[in-house]
Design a protein around this motif. Structure first.
Motif, short mmCIF file in Angstrom:
data_model
loop_
_atom_site.label_atom_id
_atom_site.label_comp_id
_atom_site.label_asym_id
_atom_site.label_seq_id
_atom_site.Cartn_x
_atom_site.Cartn_y
_atom_site.Cartn_z
N LYS A 621 3.02 16.61 43.23
CA LYS A 621 2.18 17.80 43.37
C LYS A 621 1.50 18.12 42.03
O LYS A 621 0.30 18.47 41.99
CB LYS A 621 3.02 18.98 43.83
CG LYS A 621 2.21 20.26 44.02
CD LYS A 621 3.09 21.41 44.48
CE LYS A 621 2.26 22.67 44.67
NZ LYS A 621 3.10 23.83 45.08
N HIS A 622 2.25 18.00 40.97
CA HIS A 622 1.71 18.30 39.65
C HIS A 622 0.58 17.32 39.30
O HIS A 622 -0.48 17.73 38.81
CB HIS A 622 2.83 18.21 38.61
CG HIS A 622 2.38 18.47 37.21
ND1 HIS A 622 1.98 19.71 36.76
CD2 HIS A 622 2.24 17.62 36.14
CE1 HIS A 622 1.63 19.64 35.50
NE2 HIS A 622 1.76 18.37 35.09
N LYS A 623 0.79 16.05 39.57
CA LYS A 623 -0.25 15.05 39.28
C LYS A 623 -1.48 15.29 40.15
O LYS A 623 -2.63 15.18 39.67
CB LYS A 623 0.31 13.64 39.51
CG LYS A 623 1.30 13.18 38.45
CD LYS A 623 1.80 11.78 38.74
CE LYS A 623 2.76 11.31 37.67
NZ LYS A 623 2.07 11.06 36.37
N TYR A 624 -1.25 15.59 41.41
CA TYR A 624 -2.38 15.85 42.32
C TYR A 624 -3.20 17.05 41.81
O TYR A 624 -4.44 16.99 41.72
CB TYR A 624 -1.85 16.10 43.73
CG TYR A 624 -2.74 16.96 44.59
CD1 TYR A 624 -3.99 16.52 45.02
CD2 TYR A 624 -2.34 18.26 44.97
CE1 TYR A 624 -4.81 17.32 45.81
CE2 TYR A 624 -3.15 19.06 45.75
CZ TYR A 624 -4.39 18.59 46.17
OH TYR A 624 -5.20 19.38 46.93
N THR A 625 -2.53 18.11 41.45
CA THR A 625 -3.22 19.33 40.99
C THR A 625 -3.97 19.05 39.68
O THR A 625 -5.14 19.47 39.53
CB THR A 625 -2.20 20.45 40.78
OG1 THR A 625 -1.48 20.65 42.00
CG2 THR A 625 -2.89 21.74 40.41
N ASP A 626 -3.32 18.37 38.75
CA ASP A 626 -3.98 18.08 37.47
C ASP A 626 -5.24 17.24 37.65
O ASP A 626 -6.30 17.52 37.06
CB ASP A 626 -3.01 17.36 36.54
CG ASP A 626 -1.94 18.29 36.01
OD1 ASP A 626 -2.07 19.52 36.22
OD2 ASP A 626 -0.96 17.80 35.40
N HIS A 627 -5.16 16.21 38.46
CA HIS A 627 -6.30 15.32 38.62
C HIS A 627 -7.39 15.94 39.50
O HIS A 627 -8.58 15.63 39.32
CB HIS A 627 -5.83 13.98 39.18
CG HIS A 627 -5.08 13.15 38.20
ND1 HIS A 627 -5.71 12.47 37.16
CD2 HIS A 627 -3.75 12.93 38.04
CE1 HIS A 627 -4.80 11.85 36.44
NE2 HIS A 627 -3.58 12.11 36.95
N LEU A 628 -7.01 16.83 40.39
CA LEU A 628 -8.01 17.57 41.15
C LEU A 628 -8.83 18.45 40.20
O LEU A 628 -10.07 18.47 40.25
CB LEU A 628 -7.33 18.44 42.22
CG LEU A 628 -8.22 19.44 42.96
CD1 LEU A 628 -9.34 18.74 43.74
CD2 LEU A 628 -7.38 20.31 43.92
N GLN A 629 -8.12 19.16 39.33
CA GLN A 629 -8.80 20.02 38.37
C GLN A 629 -9.67 19.20 37.42
O GLN A 629 -10.81 19.58 37.10
CB GLN A 629 -7.75 20.83 37.59
CG GLN A 629 -8.33 21.92 36.70
CD GLN A 629 -8.99 23.05 37.51
OE1 GLN A 629 -8.68 23.23 38.69
NE2 GLN A 629 -9.91 23.78 36.90
N SER A 630 -9.14 18.08 36.98
CA SER A 630 -9.91 17.24 36.06
C SER A 630 -11.17 16.70 36.73
O SER A 630 -12.26 16.67 36.12
CB SER A 630 -9.03 16.08 35.60
OG SER A 630 -9.76 15.19 34.80
N TYR A 631 -11.03 16.28 37.98
CA TYR A 631 -12.18 15.74 38.70
C TYR A 631 -13.24 16.82 38.92
O TYR A 631 -14.45 16.60 38.75
CB TYR A 631 -11.72 15.15 40.03
CG TYR A 631 -12.85 14.63 40.89
CD1 TYR A 631 -13.62 13.54 40.50
CD2 TYR A 631 -13.17 15.26 42.09
CE1 TYR A 631 -14.66 13.06 41.29
CE2 TYR A 631 -14.20 14.79 42.89
CZ TYR A 631 -14.95 13.69 42.49
OH TYR A 631 -15.99 13.23 43.27
#
Length: 759
Positions: A621-631
Motif C-alpha cells: 500500500k505504501h509503495k502504491y501510494t508513493d508511486h501514485l503521488q510521484s506519477y
C-alpha cells in the motif's frame, strides 16, 4: 549360789566323769567340752524332781552323786535280770525273725519271677511299638507315593481324544480347530509341568516325555504344512484381481482371509512357544507370499490411478504435459471463484476433494483437472490406509507380537525351503549373524516393510506423475499427505503406515519447495515486451491465483506453516522483480508499473486476508501510494510547465534570503514576467493540455486494474493544490498587483469532469 546354777554345774561334772571312776577337775580338757550335750527339757525336769526329793543334793553333791550311782547300778542289775528272764521270748522272737526272713526270701523269689515276666512283656511291647512305628512309616510312605502317582497321573497323562486330535485332528473345520487348540494347550501343560526331584529318573515319566515330544513334533509338522499350504494358495490366488475394482479405484479387501486365519492364532502362539524354528519359518512364508500378492494388487491399483490421472488418449496426455510442466496457473480468477469449498467441520473428513467441481465451463479445464487429481490422490490414500492398518493388526494378532520381548526376528532367519516333512532351513553365510530386536513392534514393522515394500515406490511414482502433470498439484498432495500422516501418528506414531507416509511426505514437501522455487525462477526470467505497455505483470497475476488456490486448499490444514513460509518467499520475489521490471521498462513509466502492480498486490492481500503477509500488505500500500503521488506530480508538471518553472524560481529566491515582497523587483520575476507566463495558460489551453494529459495517462495505464479514474481524481486534487499554491505565492510575493490566473478552481473542476466524461 543359786539352785539352778548348781544344777548345771552338777550335770556338767556328771557327764564328764565316767561311772565308777574319779577324775580331778584339772583332768578335764577341751575334748570334754566338745563332747558336751545339752539336756532336753524333760531331762531337766526329771533331774529337778529328783533333786527336790533329796534334800542334800545341793549341799553334798558327792553324796548325792554316789547315791545316784548306786541307784543306777541297781537299775542296771535289774535290767540284766529282766533280760535273762526273757530269753524264751527272745528265742521266740528270733524264731519269728527267721520265719520272717524265709518269707522274705519267698517273696523275693516271686518278685524275681514277676520281674522276669515283666521284662518279657516289656520286650514284647518294645517290639510292638517298633512294629507300629514301621507301619506308620510305611503308611506315610505309601501316602506320599500315592500323591506322587496321582501328581504324575493328573499332570502327565494326556487323554486319548487329545492324542487323536494332535495326530489326526481336522485343521480345516472350526470344530476340528477347536479340538486341536484344546489338545495343544493340554500337551503344553503336560510338557511344562514342574517335575519334582527324582521324577525324571522314572522310566514311565521318560516314556511320557518321549510321547509328548513325538506328539509335539507331529502336530507342529501338521500345523506348519497346513498353514504353508494356506499361505501359498492365497499368494497364488487370482480371484482377487483388480479388474472388478477398476471403476471405483479400490483395493481388494483381505478381511475374509484374516478372519479365517485368526482361528489359528492360538495354535500359532503354541507353535511360537514350542517350535520357534517352525514359527519363524511360517512367518517368512507368510511374508514372502503375501508380499507377492500385495505387490501385484498395489501395482495394478496404481496403474489404474495413473491412467485416471493422465488419461489414456494421446490428446489427454498432451494436455497434461507429461513431458514437463511450467507450473503456470491457467485457470482464471473468475473461474477460481466459482469453486465451492466443502463446508465440513471435521478435519478428518477428507475422503472427498478439497475443491468441488461445480458448474464449470470449458475454460475451467485446468481447475477441473486439478480437482480430478485431488480426488484421485485422496482415493489412493484412503484405500491404502485401512489396508495397511488391517494387515498390521492381523500380523500382531496372528503372530502374537503385541508383547515387548527380546526375540529373534523371523525375517532375519535363514530362508525356508519346503520339503515333504515341512519346512527345513538352509542357512546362507550372510544370515548366520542374526540381529536381535528390543521390541516386537520392530518385528511387526519389519514384516510390514517387506509385505508392502512397493507402496513407497509406487506412491513416489504417483507423486512424480502428479508433479509432472502440474507442479501446483504438490499443494494438494502436501495437504492430503500431511493429514494422513497426522491421522496415522495419532493412532500409532511408530506404525509402518506412519513411517511410510512420513517418508513420502518428505518427497511431497520437496516437490512443493521445487514448485515455489520454480515460480520464483519464472519471475526472475520474465521478459517484458518493449513495444507494448506493461500493465499487471504475469507473475503478479500468477501469485494472486496461487494465493487464491492455496488459501482454498490449505484451509484448516495441518501444514499451514509451510504455506506461510512459501508466501513470504514468493511475495519478496514479487516485490523485487516488480521493481526490476519497472526499472527496465521503456514503454511504460516506472511509476505506473510500480503503482499498478503494487495496487494489485495490495488488493489481493487485503481480499484474501493472509495474516502472515500483513507487513507486506502495508508495504504494498505504501509503495502504491508513493508511486501514485510521484506519477501525478511528474505528469502535472507538463501542462503548466512554464508556470511551474517560474514559481520554482520565486521559491528559490525566497530560499536564498530575498524577502517575499521584494521578489517582484527581481528582473526575471517581476510582475510583467508573471503576467506574461500566466497569459500563456488561458482556460482553453489548460483544458486542452489536461485533455492531452488524460489521453497520455490512459495510454500508460492498463484496463484490468481500472486505476484511470483514481489517477485522474488524484491529478485533480494535485492540480487544485498547485493552483492554490500559485495563488498564495502571488498574494505574498506580488501583493496589491491584482494579478490572477486566467481560470478559476471551478473552471478546473469543470475541465476535469468534462474530460473524464468525454472519454
Amino acid at each position: 549360789m543359786s539352785r539352778t546354777h548348781f544344777l548345771c554345774l552338777f550335770l556338767m561334772g556328771l557327764e564328764s566323769v565316767p561311772s565308777g571312776e574319779s577324775q580331778s577337775v584339772a583332768g578335764g580338757d577341751e575334748d570334754a567340752l566338745d563332747d558336751y550335750q545339752e539336756l532336753s527339757t524333760r531331762e531337766e525336769q526329771d533331774i529337778e524332781g529328783m533333786m527336790e526329793v533329796c534334800e542334800y543334793a545341793i549341799s553334798n553333791a558327792e553324796a548325792f552323786a554316789e547315791q545316784l550311782s548306786k541307784e543306777l547300778q541297781v537299775l542296771d542289775g535289774a535290767n540284766i535280770q529282766s533280760i535273762m528272764a526273757s530269753e524264751k521270748q527272745v528265742n521266740i522272737l528270733m524264731q519269728l525273725l527267721d520265719e520272717a526272713l524265709g518269707e522274705v526270701d519267698t517273696i523275693e523269689g516271686k518278685l524275681s519271677s514277676y520281674e522276669e515276666m515283666l521284662q518279657s512283656v516289656k520286650d514284647q511291647m518294645d517290639q510292638i511299638s517298633q512294629s507300629n512305628r514301621l507301619i506308620q512309616i510305611s503308611n506315610t510312605n505309601n501316602g506320599k507315593l500315592l500323591d506322587e502317582i496321582q501328581f504324575l497321573v493328573n499332570y502327565m497323562d494326556l487323554s486319548k481324544g487329545h492324542i487323536r486330535a494332535l495326530q489326526d485332528g481336522d485343521l480345516t473345520s472350526p470344530k476340528g480347530i477347536e479340538a486341536c487348540i484344546n489338545a495343544s494347550e493340554a500337551l503344553l501343560q503336560c510338557m511344562n509341568v514342574a517335575l519334582r526331584p527324582g521324577h525324571d529318573k522314572l522310566s514311565a515319566v521318560k516314556q511320557q516325555q518321549l510321547l509328548f515330544a513325538d506328539l509335539r513334533d507331529t502336530f507342529a509338522r501338521r500345523l506348519t504344512n497346513h498353514l504353508n499350504n494356506v499361505f501359498v494358495h492365497q499368494g497364488h490366488d487370482q480371484s482377487s484381481t483388480l479388474s472388478q475394482h477398476t471403476a471405483e479405484l479400490t483395493l481388494p479387501k483381505h478381511n475374509p482371509l484374516h478372519r479365517d486365519l485368526l482361528r489359528y492364532a492360538k495354535l500359532m502362539e503354541w507353535l511360537k512357544n514350542t517350535h520357534r524354528e517352525k514359527y519363524e519359518g511360517l512367518s517368512r512364508t507368510y511374508v514372502d507370499y503375501m508380499s507377492r500378492l500385495y505387490e501385484r494388487e498395489i501395482k495394478d491399483f496404481f496403474e489404474i490411478a495413473k491412467i485416471k490421472m493422465a488419461g489414456t488418449t494421446k490428446e489427454a496426455k498432451g494436455k497434461f504435459g507429461l513431458h514437463g510442466s511450467s507450473g503456470k496457473l491457467t485457470g482464471s480468477t473468475s473461474s477460481l471463484n466459482k469453486l465451492t469449498v466443502q463446508g465440513s467441520n471435521s478435519r478428518r473428513s477428507q475422503s472427498s476433494s478439497l475443491l468441488d467441481m461445480g458448474n464449470m465451463s470449458a475454460s475451467d479445464l485446468d481447475v477441473a483437472d486439478r480437482t480430478k487429481f485431488d480426488k484421485i490422490f485422496e482415493q489412493v490414500l484412503s484405500e491404502l490406509e485401512p489396508l495397511c492398518l488391517a494387515e498390521q493388526d492381523f500380523i500382531s494378532k496372528f503372530f502374537k507380537l503385541q508383547q515387548h520381548l527380546t526375540v529373534t526376528p523371523p525375517l532375519a532367519q535363514p530362508e525356508a525351503e519346503e520339503t515333504d516333512g515341512g519346512m527345513s532351513s538352509r542357512v546362507p553365510p550372510q544370515a548366520e549373524h542374526r540381529h536381535s530386536f528390543s521390541s516386537e513392534k520392530d518385528l511387526v514393522r519389519l514384516m510390514m516393510n517387506k509385505i508392502f515394500q512397493s507402496i513407497e515406490t509406487e506412491l513416489n511414482s504417483l507423486i512424480a506423475l502428479g508433479d509432472k502433470i502440474d507442479s501446483f498439484n504438490s499443494l494438494y498432495m502436501l495437504v492430503k499427505m500431511s493429514h494422513h500422516v497426522w491421522t496415522a501418528e495419532n493412532v500409532d506414531p511408530a506404525s509402518y503406515l506412519s513411517t511410510t507416509l512420513g517418508n513420502v511426505l518428505v518427497t511431497v514437501k520437496r516437490n512443493f519447495d521445487k514448485c515455489i522455487s520454480g515460480q520464483i525462477r519464472q519471475m526472475e526470467e520474465e521478459k517484458i515486451s518493449k513495444k507494448s505497455k506493461v500493465g499487471i505483470l504475469p507473475f503478479v497475476t500468477r501469485f494472486e491465483e496461487f494465493a487464491e488456490l492455496a488459501e482454498t486448499i490449505f484451509r484448516n490444514a495441518e501444514r499451514r506453516g509451510d504455506l506461510d513460509k512459501a508466501y513470504v518467499k514468493l511475495i519478496r520475489a514479487v516485490f523485487m522483480n516488480v521493481e526490476k521490471v519497472a526499472n527496465e521498462s521503456q514503454k511504460t513509466p516506472r511509476d505506473v508499473v510500480m503503482m499498478e502492480n503494487f495496487h494489485h498486490i495490495f488488493s489481493t492481500l487485503s481480499r484474501l486476508k493472509i495474516s502472515c503477509l500483513d507487513t507486506e500488505r502495508r508495504e504494498a500500500k505504501h509503495k502504491y501510494t508513493d508511486h501514485l503521488q510521484s506519477y501525478v506530480i511528474n505528469s502535472l508538471g507538463q501542462p503548466l510547465e512554464k508556470l511551474n518553472h517560474f514559481f520554482e524560481g520565486v521559491e528559490a529566491r525566497v530560499a536564498q534570503g530575498v524577502r517575499e515582497e521584494e521578489v517582484s523587483y527581481q528582473l526575471a520575476f517581476n510582475k510583467q514576467e508573471l503576467r506574461k507566463v500566466i497569459k500563456e495558460y488561458p482556460g482553453k489551453e489548460v483544458k486542452k493540455g489536461l485533455d492531452n494529459l488524460y489521453k497520455k495517462v490512459d495510454k500508460h495505464l492498463c484496463e484490468e486494474e481500472s486505476l484511470l479514474q483514481v489517477v485522474w481524481h488524484s491529478m485533480q486534487d494535485e492540480f487544485i493544490r498547485q493552483y492554490k499554491h500559485f495563488e498564495d505565492l502571488i498574494g505574498r510575493c506580488y501583493p496589491g498587483s491584482g494579478i490572477t490566473m486566467e481560470f478559476t478552481i471551478q473552471d478546473m473542476l469543470e475541465y476535469f469532469s468534462s474530460i473524464a466524461q468525454s472519454h
